[in-house]
Design an enzyme around this catalytic site. Structure first.
Site, PDB file in Angstrom:
ATOM      1  N   ARG A 176    -104.340  30.485 -85.462  1.00 62.61           N
ATOM      2  CA  ARG A 176    -104.457  31.515 -86.493  1.00 62.61           C
ATOM      3  C   ARG A 176    -104.280  32.882 -85.832  1.00 62.61           C
ATOM      4  O   ARG A 176    -105.058  33.249 -84.955  1.00 62.61           O
ATOM      5  CB  ARG A 176    -105.829  31.454 -87.156  1.00 62.61           C
ATOM      6  CG  ARG A 176    -106.034  30.228 -88.020  1.00 62.61           C
ATOM      7  CD  ARG A 176    -107.297  30.362 -88.837  1.00 62.61           C
ATOM      8  NE  ARG A 176    -107.646  29.127 -89.492  1.00 62.61           N
ATOM      9  CZ  ARG A 176    -107.123  28.709 -90.651  1.00 62.61           C
ATOM     10  NH1 ARG A 176    -106.208  29.442 -91.256  1.00 62.61           N
ATOM     11  NH2 ARG A 176    -107.502  27.570 -91.188  1.00 62.61           N
TER      12      ARG A 176
ATOM     13  N   GLY B 213    -103.928  27.084 -90.000  1.00 66.34           N
ATOM     14  CA  GLY B 213    -104.608  25.789 -89.902  1.00 66.34           C
ATOM     15  C   GLY B 213    -103.604  24.649 -90.009  1.00 66.34           C
ATOM     16  O   GLY B 213    -102.662  24.743 -90.783  1.00 66.34           O
TER      17      GLY B 213
ATOM     18  N   GLY C 184    -101.182  33.259 -94.929  1.00 66.64           N
ATOM     19  CA  GLY C 184    -101.129  34.243 -93.841  1.00 66.64           C
ATOM     20  C   GLY C 184     -99.786  34.179 -93.131  1.00 66.64           C
ATOM     21  O   GLY C 184     -99.162  35.205 -92.834  1.00 66.64           O
ATOM     22  N   THR C 185     -99.328  32.960 -92.884  1.00 71.41           N
ATOM     23  CA  THR C 185     -98.041  32.751 -92.206  1.00 71.41           C
ATOM     24  C   THR C 185     -96.910  33.392 -93.007  1.00 71.41           C
ATOM     25  O   THR C 185     -96.004  34.021 -92.445  1.00 71.41           O
ATOM     26  CB  THR C 185     -97.777  31.239 -92.063  1.00 71.41           C
ATOM     27  OG1 THR C 185     -98.864  30.665 -91.346  1.00 71.41           O
ATOM     28  CG2 THR C 185     -96.462  30.958 -91.344  1.00 71.41           C
TER      29      THR C 185
ATOM     30  N   MET D 272    -112.952  21.169 -98.727  1.00 72.56           N
ATOM     31  CA  MET D 272    -112.349  22.405 -98.196  1.00 72.56           C
ATOM     32  C   MET D 272    -111.678  23.216 -99.291  1.00 72.56           C
ATOM     33  O   MET D 272    -111.194  22.668-100.284  1.00 72.56           O
ATOM     34  CB  MET D 272    -111.350  22.086 -97.093  1.00 72.56           C
ATOM     35  CG  MET D 272    -111.996  22.020 -95.728  1.00 72.56           C
ATOM     36  SD  MET D 272    -110.760  21.924 -94.426  1.00 72.56           S
ATOM     37  CE  MET D 272    -111.778  22.253 -93.006  1.00 72.56           C
TER      38      MET D 272
ATOM     39  N   ASP E 110    -104.742  23.509 -99.122  1.00 69.11           N
ATOM     40  CA  ASP E 110    -105.338  24.257-100.239  1.00 69.11           C
ATOM     41  C   ASP E 110    -104.415  24.330-101.464  1.00 69.11           C
ATOM     42  O   ASP E 110    -104.880  24.654-102.565  1.00 69.11           O
ATOM     43  CB  ASP E 110    -105.692  25.685 -99.801  1.00 69.11           C
ATOM     44  CG  ASP E 110    -106.774  25.715 -98.735  1.00 69.11           C
ATOM     45  OD1 ASP E 110    -107.468  24.698 -98.576  1.00 69.11           O
ATOM     46  OD2 ASP E 110    -106.909  26.749 -98.058  1.00 69.11           O
TER      47      ASP E 110
ATOM     48  N   GLN F 220    -110.382  16.289 -93.477  1.00 74.03           N
ATOM     49  CA  GLN F 220    -109.432  16.463 -94.591  1.00 74.03           C
ATOM     50  C   GLN F 220    -108.075  16.964 -94.106  1.00 74.03           C
ATOM     51  O   GLN F 220    -107.100  16.958 -94.838  1.00 74.03           O
ATOM     52  CB  GLN F 220    -110.011  17.439 -95.625  1.00 74.03           C
ATOM     53  CG  GLN F 220    -111.235  16.883 -96.327  1.00 74.03           C
ATOM     54  CD  GLN F 220    -112.083  17.965 -96.983  1.00 74.03           C
ATOM     55  OE1 GLN F 220    -111.955  18.217 -98.168  1.00 74.03           O
ATOM     56  NE2 GLN F 220    -112.950  18.603 -96.218  1.00 74.03           N
TER      57      GLN F 220
HETATM   58  O1  F6P Z   1    -106.514  26.791 -95.220  1.00 72.94           O
HETATM   59  C1  F6P Z   1    -106.858  25.493 -94.886  1.00 72.94           C
HETATM   60  C2  F6P Z   1    -108.329  25.375 -94.590  1.00 72.94           C
HETATM   61  O2  F6P Z   1    -108.595  24.042 -94.239  1.00 72.94           O
HETATM   62  C3  F6P Z   1    -109.268  25.847 -95.681  1.00 72.94           C
HETATM   63  O3  F6P Z   1    -109.424  24.929 -96.727  1.00 72.94           O
HETATM   64  C4  F6P Z   1    -110.524  26.088 -94.896  1.00 72.94           C
HETATM   65  O4  F6P Z   1    -111.353  27.002 -95.570  1.00 72.94           O
HETATM   66  C5  F6P Z   1    -110.010  26.647 -93.616  1.00 72.94           C
HETATM   67  O5  F6P Z   1    -108.681  26.180 -93.481  1.00 72.94           O
HETATM   68  C6  F6P Z   1    -110.794  26.239 -92.383  1.00 72.94           C
HETATM   69  O6  F6P Z   1    -110.269  26.903 -91.296  1.00 72.94           O
HETATM   70  P1  F6P Z   1    -110.527  26.574 -89.762  1.00 72.94           P
HETATM   71  O7  F6P Z   1    -109.631  25.432 -89.384  1.00 72.94           O
HETATM   72  O8  F6P Z   1    -110.135  27.817 -89.056  1.00 72.94           O
HETATM   73  O9  F6P Z   1    -111.956  26.194 -89.632  1.00 72.94           O
END
Ligand code: F6P
Length: 358
Positions: free
Chosen positions: A76, A12, A115-116, A180, A138, A285
């Protein structure tokens, strides 16, 4: 001999990715001049697998300090699928190694979150020269006190809570704000405290809805005409804490509650009769320009990565520990998540302030 440095951004996005790319690139050019060439890989590990890359020019790193998102693009590519050969018949790990060789890289900077870093460690174990840089709103990467992107997200979420305050007050409502953070509640905890939330619910501390309702009612009895809840998107209650995630998500879906906040709002309204609303700022955010704090942090991290390249110190992840920029071994970071520990300073502060933590 010319050094070739690859850069990718994965997972992300968040504010500060471009500032970090710029920090690394400028510091590399500054120290190594014409002896360094930077290769930009598009769309994270997906681009590394599919060979989407190009040699970049120094001017491309100018004017991006304040720009949100990532000039390289991101995607991702789940770690758990890295070793799985899909329908396309591509061996992803072999393809990444081949493309690394094809690009004639001396090393690769991987900007991303948990993950990265897992994939970065896998590539390091496969013999590639890798440096990780800790990105995520996060703030949950093990071994670093802070990640870039986090403080900008705190500022944005705080502004949301501030703005919700005025409308909550006008309408005498209970407002449930979804912040988030699926596993880690740092963003909710910091923005909740910064925004003066009355109730803060984190994934690390399963809540009892009766405590939440009691906190709302207590405020009403004190003459407070509204209440603000900052709830992490991954929050769950004490009953759900005894179940498997799959079980409780299915149970919520059956009840028509797709999110934690929807469920909490419904329960509060049913129990108290107070008009309740949900606010989901979502990907806002992660959007826009990085804050001054994150611009500085990104520049520090990028410049440190450049030093590591110069010293050929690989298999590490850049980190901030006790206000000093340093690095951890990738194998020590990969696969670990830095959650909010019960009893940490911020939890203690919240309790002292009388904030209900569920
Ligand atoms: O890891 C960052 C984050 O923004 C998390 O807080 C959230 O749960 C997730 O990514 C949302 O992911 P996506 O952008 O795939 O909807």
């Amino acid at each position: 001999m010319k050094r070739r440095v690859g850069i990718l951004t994965s997972g992300g996005d968040c504010p500060g990715l471009n500032a970090t790319i710029r920090g690394a690139a400028k510091a590399l050019y500054e120290r190594m001049g014409d002896d360094v060439e930077i290769v930009g890989i598009a769309n994270g590990y997906s681009g590394l697998i599919n060979g989407e890359w190009r040699v970049m020019q120094p001017h491309e790193f100018s004017g991006i300090l304040t720009r949100g998102g990532t000039i390289l693009g991101t995607k991702r590519t789940p770690f758990k699928l890295m070793r799985v050969v899909g329908e396309d018949n591509v061996d992803k790990v072999a393809a990444m190694k081949e493309n690394y060789k094809e690009m004639k890289l001396d090393c690769l900077l991987c900007l991303g979150g948990n993950g990265t870093h897992k994939t970065a460690n896998l590539l390091h174990q496969e013999g590639l020269n890798i440096i990780g840089l800790p990105k995520t709103i996060d703030n949950d990467i093990w071994g670093t006190d802070v990640t870039f992107g986090f403080h900008t997200a705190v500022d944005i979420a705080t502004e949301v809570i501030d703005r919700i305050h005025t409308t909550a007050s006008s309408h005498r409502r209970v407002m449930v704000i979804e912040i988030m953070g699926n596993k880690a509640g740092w963003l909710t905890l910091y923005s909740g405290i910064a925004g003066g939330a009355d109730i803060i619910l984190l994934p690390e501390l399963p809540y009892d809805i009766n405590n939440v309702i009691a906190a709302v009612e207590k405020r009403a009895k004190q003459g407070k005409t509204f209440s603000i809840l900052a709830v992490a998107e991954g929050a769950f209650d004490t009953e759900e804490a005894r179940m498997k995630r799959k079980e409780w998500t299915a149970r919520r879906a059956k009840a028509g509650d797709t999110t934690a906040t929807a469920r909490i709002a419904r329960q509060i309204e049913a129990a108290t009769g107070f008009e309740t609303r949900v606010c989901v700022p979502g990907h806002m955010q992660r959007g826009g320009s990085p804050s001054a704090y994150d611009r500085v942090l990104s520049t520090q991290f990028g410049a440190h990565a450049a030093k590591l390249v110069e010293n050929e110190r690989y298999g590490v992840a850049v980190a901030m520990k006790n206000h000093a920029v340093t690095e951890n071994k990738l194998e020590d970071v990969a696969g670990k998540t830095r959650l909010v520990p019960e009893g940490c300073d911020m939890i203690t502060v919240a309790r002292r302030m009388g904030i209900c933590l569920g």
